[in-house]
Design a protein around this motif. Structure first.
Motif, mmCIF file in Angstrom:
data_model
loop_
_atom_site.group_PDB
_atom_site.id
_atom_site.type_symbol
_atom_site.label_atom_id
_atom_site.label_comp_id
_atom_site.label_asym_id
_atom_site.label_seq_id
_atom_site.Cartn_x
_atom_site.Cartn_y
_atom_site.Cartn_z
ATOM 1 N N ASN A 138 0.913 -1.210 -0.158
ATOM 2 C CA ASN A 138 -0.035 -0.110 -0.074
ATOM 3 C C ASN A 138 0.876 1.424 -0.064
ATOM 4 O O ASN A 138 0.302 2.412 0.207
ATOM 5 C CB ASN A 138 -1.003 0.084 1.063
ATOM 6 C CG ASN A 138 -0.473 -0.345 2.476
ATOM 7 O OD1 ASN A 138 0.615 -0.965 2.717
ATOM 8 N ND2 ASN A 138 -0.978 0.309 3.421
ATOM 9 N N LEU A 139 2.005 1.213 -0.338
ATOM 10 C CA LEU A 139 2.948 2.222 -0.522
ATOM 11 C C LEU A 139 2.742 3.037 -2.021
ATOM 12 O O LEU A 139 2.404 2.300 -2.865
ATOM 13 C CB LEU A 139 4.260 1.894 -0.496
ATOM 14 C CG LEU A 139 5.583 2.978 -0.812
ATOM 15 C CD1 LEU A 139 5.506 3.928 0.409
ATOM 16 C CD2 LEU A 139 6.843 2.176 -1.112
ATOM 17 N N LEU A 140 2.974 4.261 -2.068
ATOM 18 C CA LEU A 140 2.875 4.991 -3.203
ATOM 19 C C LEU A 140 4.177 5.708 -3.268
ATOM 20 O O LEU A 140 4.819 6.407 -2.184
ATOM 21 C CB LEU A 140 1.726 6.051 -3.386
ATOM 22 C CG LEU A 140 0.540 5.449 -3.676
ATOM 23 C CD1 LEU A 140 -0.548 6.658 -3.419
ATOM 24 C CD2 LEU A 140 0.358 4.829 -4.816
ATOM 25 N N ILE A 157 6.250 2.794 -13.112
ATOM 26 C CA ILE A 157 5.040 1.901 -13.276
ATOM 27 C C ILE A 157 5.421 0.640 -14.128
ATOM 28 O O ILE A 157 4.974 -0.515 -13.569
ATOM 29 C CB ILE A 157 3.904 2.862 -14.170
ATOM 30 C CG1 ILE A 157 3.501 3.897 -13.255
ATOM 31 C CG2 ILE A 157 2.606 1.934 -14.647
ATOM 32 C CD1 ILE A 157 2.791 3.801 -12.133
ATOM 33 N N ALA A 158 6.317 0.712 -15.076
ATOM 34 C CA ALA A 158 6.482 -0.617 -15.676
ATOM 35 C C ALA A 158 7.055 -1.522 -15.091
ATOM 36 O O ALA A 158 7.102 -2.731 -15.296
ATOM 37 C CB ALA A 158 7.431 -0.002 -16.941
ATOM 38 N N VAL A 163 2.545 4.698 -8.167
ATOM 39 C CA VAL A 163 3.219 6.087 -8.071
ATOM 40 C C VAL A 163 2.159 6.978 -7.795
ATOM 41 O O VAL A 163 1.172 7.108 -8.263
ATOM 42 C CB VAL A 163 3.915 6.452 -9.397
ATOM 43 C CG1 VAL A 163 4.412 7.703 -9.517
ATOM 44 C CG2 VAL A 163 4.984 5.303 -9.598
ATOM 45 N N ASN A 164 2.664 7.902 -6.920
ATOM 46 C CA ASN A 164 1.761 9.195 -6.643
ATOM 47 C C ASN A 164 2.664 10.363 -7.492
ATOM 48 O O ASN A 164 3.773 10.674 -6.953
ATOM 49 C CB ASN A 164 1.848 9.607 -5.136
ATOM 50 C CG ASN A 164 1.094 11.019 -4.907
ATOM 51 O OD1 ASN A 164 0.977 11.734 -5.667
ATOM 52 N ND2 ASN A 164 0.605 10.954 -3.526
ATOM 53 N N THR A 197 -2.526 -4.627 -9.489
ATOM 54 C CA THR A 197 -1.892 -4.393 -8.331
ATOM 55 C C THR A 197 -0.865 -2.908 -8.231
ATOM 56 O O THR A 197 -0.415 -2.527 -7.462
ATOM 57 C CB THR A 197 -0.768 -5.241 -7.954
ATOM 58 O OG1 THR A 197 0.272 -5.288 -9.050
ATOM 59 C CG2 THR A 197 -1.285 -6.802 -8.012
ATOM 60 N N ILE A 198 -1.190 -2.427 -9.661
ATOM 61 C CA ILE A 198 -0.388 -1.028 -10.027
ATOM 62 C C ILE A 198 -1.472 0.172 -9.470
ATOM 63 O O ILE A 198 -2.438 0.185 -10.489
ATOM 64 C CB ILE A 198 0.233 -1.025 -11.144
ATOM 65 C CG1 ILE A 198 1.122 -2.144 -11.344
ATOM 66 C CG2 ILE A 198 0.861 0.165 -11.333
ATOM 67 C CD1 ILE A 198 1.806 -2.302 -12.867
ATOM 68 N N HIS A 199 -1.244 0.808 -8.819
ATOM 69 C CA HIS A 199 -2.066 2.006 -8.613
ATOM 70 C C HIS A 199 -1.268 3.474 -8.714
ATOM 71 O O HIS A 199 -0.184 3.645 -8.681
ATOM 72 C CB HIS A 199 -2.516 1.857 -6.934
ATOM 73 C CG HIS A 199 -3.758 1.034 -7.074
ATOM 74 N ND1 HIS A 199 -5.020 1.090 -6.868
ATOM 75 C CD2 HIS A 199 -3.661 -0.260 -7.282
ATOM 76 C CE1 HIS A 199 -5.755 0.331 -6.723
ATOM 77 N NE2 HIS A 199 -4.987 -0.670 -6.860
#
Length: 373
Positions: A138-140, A157-158, A163-164, A197-199
């Motif tokens: 749950n880290l960004l 992201i790749a 990422v925030n 799973t990528i946010h």
């Protein structure tokens, strides 16, 4: 514990409430958990200024800094260890929210070293390192939306890392950020990552836009210019949300990725503390209510909204043309919007660099005091 009605209503309208603050005292005292239970807090953001304030005041970090100094750690290692420890602990506090929200919320952000804002390779390397060190799903990782940052965002992201994107000021740059996200997702899919799973969130800064443009309008001083004060930031954010809808609600490119499990990159309203005392202290919350958005608030803004905030459900959607008209008005009276946004980005990076330098200095002094003692 009972949730505050005003903040609950905001959440029900589709706005995720995130706290723009973090410190060890906030975690260890149970205050962060209390905010989850009483203020609808479902996320936390940090930045170099927040860490500088946390580590430079009080005694919560003294024992750990002394221990690390005894082991011979340098200042960068001390800062990295203390900040990642706090973020990891906050991630654990918010893990139940993370699970209950289908992994959408319950997020905690940590920023790459602001001195790397114009170095894509170094940003990517540190983002990967931070992701491994914190070691929480749950880290960004916060990456600024500089030109170099756009490349870094795609590459991070790749790698399957969430990422925030921070320091977004213009709609034009926001469009580039969304494309970097989509390109990164496509590359992640090629590498075999689970796209679900990528946010990502895109942090669109609000109040600083009014501060800068209002000052220019005041200098112009004409009735037409003064009439536009206090309108630019909201118009900018509303135009950004219209672009978000184009890409993630009706765009073919995202539709294809969504079929493979991808999630939208939510718009996040940042810098929502009101700088001008003549404006309502909840302006950048009440007037930016839209589904699937995030509002990250300083504690004072959150408490103001809890006390007297209102949810204006029609404050964003359907107001793109009205907002475009405001922008045309700004240009007509002589505001150079491209210059405004370039200045705000440069200042944003500079402010974080200054905070980081102050953090390095304060930590160095603590380490030196230990050695002298």
């Amino acid at each position: 514990m009972k949730q505050n009605e005003n903040l609950s209503a905001l959440s029900a309208a589709g706005v995720s409430v995130w706290l723009d603050d973090l410190s060890r005292d906030l975690i260890s005292s149970g205050r962060l958990a209390e905010l989850v239970g009483t203020r609808s807090v479902v996320g936390v953001t940090t930045n170099p200024s927040i860490f500088q304030a946390a580590l430079s005041s009080g005694t919560a970090y003294d024992e750990q800094v002394t221990s690390l100094a005894t082991q011979g750690a340098d200042v960068d290692t001390v800062i990295r260890t203390t900040t990642t420890d706090d973020v990891r602990s906050a991630c654990d506090v918010l893990q139940p929210v993370f699970a209950a929200s289908d992994e959408v919320d319950g997020r905690v952000s940590i920023e790459v070293d602001p001195r790397l804002a114009h170095d894509a390779d170094a940003t990517v390397a540190q983002a990967i390192e931070l992701w491994k060190v914190v070691d929480r799903p749950n880290l960004l990782i916060k990456i600024p939306a500089t030109i170099a940052g756009l490349d870094a965002i795609r590459r991070v992201i790749a790698e399957g890392i969430s990422v925030n994107v921070t320091l977004i000021f213009s709609v034009e740059r926001y469009a580039q950020v969304m494309q970097s996200y989509l390109e990164g997702l496509a590359e992640a899919a090629e590498k075999g990552h689970d796209l679900s799973t990528i946010h990502s969130v895109a942090s669109f800064f609000v109040s600083r836009v009014d501060t800068e443009i209002d000052g220019r309008l005041a200098k112009l001083g004409t009735p037409q210019a003064l009439e536009l004060q206090g309108k630019a930031a909201l118009a900018n954010a509303r135009l950004a949300y219209a672009e978000y809808l184009k890409v993630f609600s009706s765009g073919d490119r995202f539709a294809e990725l969504a079929g493979r499990g991808a999630r939208p990159q939510r718009a996040l309203w940042a810098s929502t503390g009101v700088k001008n005392p003549d404006y309502p202290d909840t302006l950048y919350v009440s007037d930016l209510v839209a589904p699937d958005t995030v509002n990250t608030m300083p504690a004072a803004t959150m408490e103001a909204f809890a006390d007297h905030g209102r949810v204006e459900k029609d404050s964003v959607i359907g107001r793109a043309e009205e907002s475009a008209e405001i922008f045309r008005g700004l240009e007509q009276v002589g505001v150079d919007l491209a210059e405004v946004f370039a200045k705000l980005e440069a200042e944003g990076v500079s402010k974080f660099e200054v905070a980081w330098a102050e953090l390095l200095q304060a930590t160095s002094e603590q380490i030196d005091a230990h050695k002298a003692g």
